[in-house]
Every structure is written in C-alpha cells, then in structure tokens.
Design a protein around this motif. Structure first.
Motif, PDB file in Angstrom:
ATOM      1  N   LYS A 196       3.428   0.573 -13.187  1.00 20.49           N
ATOM      2  CA  LYS A 196       2.742   1.786 -13.641  1.00 20.49           C
ATOM      3  C   LYS A 196       2.480   2.747 -12.487  1.00 20.49           C
ATOM      4  CE  LYS A 196       0.319  -0.028 -17.724  1.00 20.49           C
ATOM      5  NZ  LYS A 196      -1.015  -0.238 -18.352  1.00 20.49           N
TER       6      LYS A 196
ATOM      7  N   ILE B  36       0.732  -3.382 -12.984  1.00 18.33           N
ATOM      8  CA  ILE B  36       0.093  -2.236 -12.330  1.00 18.33           C
ATOM      9  C   ILE B  36       1.000  -1.664 -11.242  1.00 18.33           C
ATOM     10  CG2 ILE B  36      -2.239  -2.997 -12.895  1.00 18.33           C
ATOM     11  CD1 ILE B  36      -2.564  -3.916  -9.992  1.00 18.33           C
TER      12      ILE B  36
ATOM     13  N   GLU C 219      -3.803   1.015 -13.871  1.00 21.70           N
ATOM     14  CA  GLU C 219      -3.114   1.150 -12.587  1.00 21.70           C
ATOM     15  C   GLU C 219      -3.885   2.002 -11.590  1.00 21.70           C
ATOM     16  OE1 GLU C 219      -1.421   4.546 -15.162  1.00 21.70           O
ATOM     17  OE2 GLU C 219      -2.383   2.575 -15.399  1.00 21.70           O
TER      18      GLU C 219
END
Length: 332
Positions: A23, A20, A313
């Motif tokens: 991203k 995440i 994300e």
C-alpha cells in the motif's frame, strides 16, 4: 535531485507487513519522495497485491540501482523462503520468523554497502523469531548486532516531536532506580550525537521530570534534586544545550510547540503515551547511533487482521518519509 532508495523488509509474512508495504509503495506521495525496494518472498508479495487489490506489478532485482521506480511497479529483492503450502496468516510460525530475520539481514547488508540510503522496517513477531531459531528479541537488537553497535538509541518522531528514552523494557520500579546522574549524562551526550547525525544541530533538549511536577523540590520524590538537576547542570557546564527537569505533563506539549528540539523521557510509557496520543498512526521509531539509518512503523504484526487488506499503511508511509528526510546525512 536523485531520490534515495529505501529498503523495506516485509516483516513477518503472517502479519500485515507485506500488505502495508504494498500500500505504501502504491502511494503517490511515497513514489514522489523515494525509490522503494521491498525485501522479501515473491509469492508473499504477490499475495499481498491480490489482497489489497492494488494495480502493482512486481519487478525483481538483485541490484537496487536496477529497479524500475515508476508508477505501477513494486520493485522486489527476492528472498524466496516461504513454503506457501505451509503458510497461514495470523499464526506464530518458525518459518515466518526465520524468513523475517533473513529479510532484515539482507536490508542491513545493502545499507552497509551503501546500495540503499536507509531501511524502513515492518513488524516482526518475537515468538516467531524464537520459534525460527533466531536469537534476538527484536529489530533493535538485530540491527545493533549486525552493524556492530553496542547500544543503539531509540527515538520516536511524530509531527516534528522527537522523544528519546532513558529506559525502555524494564519494570517501572526498575526504571525509577535507573534514573541516575551518570546515566542521564551519557544518554544526553549520545542523543545529541544522534541528532547531529540526522542534521538536527539547533535547539535545546529537555529532560522530563520523573515525579509529578518534578517532585516540587523534594516534597514528593527527590530524584529530580539528587540526579536530574545535577546531570543537567554538569552537561550545561560542558556546553550542551539541555534543560530540565521539566514536568512530564507539559514538556511534550512544549516540545511540540517548538520550544525544545527533543525530549529525554525517563521511562518507556512516559514517552510512548505522549507520542501515541498525539498521533498513533504517524508515530515512527528511528534507531540511531549506528552507521546506517533505520526507521520503523510503531505497531505490531496485527495477526487478527492480517490477510484481510484492512491494515492502515499510514505509519509505513510516515516511516519511509522520515527515512527519506534523514537519509542524506547517512548516504553519500
């Protein structure tokens, strides 16, 4: 205006934190708002980039100001503490727990030195911390200890709704017993100080009721009569803009509409349910009462999907956004 540098420790490497983070760093809105610096293991972040398929190239730095904060670059402060031959996704690991702590520790150090404007954290695992010999149960305790803060405050923010918590990780029975006048007064004063430190100086704080319909003047529960109302009355007399008790079935909606600048929830789930029902992915935790600013995603390591590239994300992006918005009041 120079964009703030937000440090992002990548969390437990066996979880979704590295994915995440990658991203969020690649997101165009994030890039336009902040300069993001990952704190973590180089091999782990290279793996996260491969898993997510992002067009990112790692640029390692020892000084946050030396980063190349541009499209396609993931700036990384390297702490290479993972033996990839022993690494496995989705499993509790002392190696990963200790590593996660070291990433957080470095992030706090950089923030205390004002080399970064704020810290936006990714998920860690309590069992992994323990297995790694880290004697803290979570982020809040780590930040409190390493910043010399006795009792950090937690505030949730989602779509402009701000929620504080009078009690957190205790049983519901214990939480009810902790609804006391002096505790409420202390928390309201500290919450006001935190709001001021974030630049929120206008508006009224609401104190939620504990019982259904705030007890209907003692018909079913008298905590509002004996504890909450006296606390609010004394706080008002001291000049604090606070009101309550306001029934918990309406107070969060009213705050969302702008009637209140924040709500003091009286127990953990009262505020958590309100925030996460409103928008689970965009609920962000803000830790206050400290000399530095910390925001965080409000979800766990998601071991079940770690390494698949499926993790969203959105919460990470929101944590960075909120850190960016509040950071000018901390970083000068």
């Amino acid at each position: 205006m120079t964009k703030p540098i937000i440090a992002v420790p990548i969390g437990d490497p066996a979880g979704i934190g590295p994915e995440i983070a990658a991203k969020a760093f690649a997101d165009s809105q994030t890039q336009s708002a902040a300069r993001c610096l990952a704190i973590g293991d180089t091999a782990v972040m290279e793996q996260a980039i491969r898993i997510t398929g992002l067009p990112l190239h790692i640029h390692t730095v020892q000084n946050p100001q030396d980063g190349r904060y541009e499209q396609g670059i993931l700036n990384l402060f390297p702490i290479d503490n993972i033996d990839m031959s022993k690494f496995a996704f989705g499993k509790v690991s002392g190696m990963c727990g200790k590593a996660a702590f070291e990433y957080i520790e470095k992030s706090i150090e950089l923030a205390m030195q004002k080399k970064v404007a704020a810290v936006a954290t990714t998920p860690i695992n309590k069992e992994a911390l323990k297995a790694g010999g880290v004697n803290f149960i979570g982020h809040t305790e780590i930040f409190g200890d390493l910043t010399g803060t006795k009792d950090p405050l937690t505030m949730f923010e989602v779509r402009g709704l701000r929620i504080f918590f009078l009690t957190r990780h205790v049983s519901l029975r214990c939480a009810c017993d902790m609804v006391k006048k002096e505790r409420i007064k202390d928390y309201v004063k500290r919450c006001y100080a935190m709001l001021n430190s974030l630049g929120v100086t206008e508006g009224t704080m609401a104190v939620a009721g504990l019982n259904p319909h705030s007890g209907e003047h003692g018909l079913f529960g008298n905590e509002e009569v004996t504890e909450v109302e006296p606390a609010v009355n004394e706080l008002t007399a001291e000049g604090y803009k606070v009101c309550g008790p306001i029934g918990a079935d309406s107070v969060f909606h009213l705050a969302l509409q702008g009637k209140f600048n924040s709500v003091l929830s009286l127990y953990h789930d009262q505020g958590h349910i309100a925030a996460k029902t409103l928008d689970f992915e965009r609920t962000v935790s803000v830790t206050g009462g400290m000399p530095i600013l910390r925001t965080s995603v409000d979800h766990g390591t998601a071991f079940d999907i770690a390494g698949t590239g499926k993790a969203s994300e959105i919460s990470m992006i929101e944590a960075i956004r909120i850190a960016t918005a509040y950071s000018p009041h901390f970083y000068v």
